[in-house]
Design a protein around this motif. Structure first.
Motif, short mmCIF file in Angstrom:
data_model
loop_
_atom_site.label_atom_id
_atom_site.label_comp_id
_atom_site.label_asym_id
_atom_site.label_seq_id
_atom_site.Cartn_x
_atom_site.Cartn_y
_atom_site.Cartn_z
N ILE A 189 0.88 -1.17 0.00
CA ILE A 189 0.00 0.00 0.00
C ILE A 189 0.91 1.21 0.00
O ILE A 189 1.78 1.34 0.85
N ARG A 190 0.75 2.09 -0.99
CA ARG A 190 1.59 3.27 -1.07
C ARG A 190 0.94 4.41 -0.30
O ARG A 190 -0.18 4.82 -0.58
N VAL A 191 1.66 4.88 0.70
CA VAL A 191 1.19 6.00 1.52
C VAL A 191 2.13 7.17 1.32
O VAL A 191 3.34 7.04 1.50
N THR A 192 1.59 8.32 0.91
CA THR A 192 2.39 9.51 0.69
C THR A 192 2.14 10.50 1.81
O THR A 192 0.99 10.90 2.05
N LEU A 193 3.21 10.85 2.52
CA LEU A 193 3.12 11.81 3.62
C LEU A 193 3.93 13.05 3.27
O LEU A 193 5.13 12.94 3.00
#
Length: 201
Positions: A189-193
């Motif tokens: 799961i790609r999470v961009t912060l």
């Protein structure tokens, strides 16, 4: 240890290539040796009756150093990252978290991508490795497939990989690496912060 010795441990071979004049010509101070040691220990772990990962092959010195590095990394299903002036080496194995990000670090909304875009999607892996039983030539390893993933996608979509530095007469290691490629693509799961400078380190 400071001693010179032969090794087919992928993490150590990668470190050697990073510091080699024919490779990246990095200095020892540019290598995160704690991470190299951790990766080397993972590679030396026993899975079944064999080491988890080994690196065996030949490099031609007219090859691009980055291309060689990418091929070396496949032998341990891992990654090499250059960050804060150091090369960081990771072997393909689960690790525990090392940092906790809290809301005070954020400067914008969190973006979550639950799965890969269609053009990057695959649900089966096939490829080649070096087979001692085939006069040390390339050979196909049995494809890694997952009927559940294929059903979700409506068809079987293959990703072809070349495990140039993976040698195994049993074909078990290349299948294990192929499975890691598949599961990383499906479970990721790609999470961009978008963070403040607190996250820089």
């Amino acid at each position: 240890t400071g001693a010179t010795a032969w090794s087919n441990n992928p993490a150590l071979c990668i470190r050697d290539w990073l510091t080699s004049p024919e490779g990246f010509a990095a200095t020892s101070s540019e290598i995160d040796d704690a991470l190299v040691i951790a990766a080397a220990n993972i590679c030396d772990e026993t899975v079944g009756s064999q080491k988890r990962y080994t690196c065996d092959g030949v490099i031609a010195l007219d090859e691009k150093p980055l291309d060689v590095l990418e091929d070396l990394v496949t032998s341990m299903a891992g990654a090499v990252v250059y960050s804060q002036g150091k090369f960081r080496v990771y072997a393909g194995a689960a690790t525990t978290k090392s940092v906790t990000v809290d809301r005070t670090w954020l400067r914008d909304q969190i973006e979550v991508e639950a799965r890969l875009p269609r053009q990057d999607l695959f649900n089966a892996v096939r490829g080649t490795f070096t087979d001692p039983g085939n006069d040390w030539q390339k050979a196909d390893f049995p494809p890694i497939t997952n009927s559940t993933y294929a059903s979700q996608d409506g068809e079987t979509i293959y990703r072809d990989i070349t495990l140039r530095f993976t040698v195994d007469s049993t074909k078990v290691r290349p299948q294990r690496i192929g499975n890691i490629f598949l599961e990383k693509s499906r479970q990721g799961i790609r999470v961009t912060l978008k963070c403040t400078f607190a996250a820089l380190e």
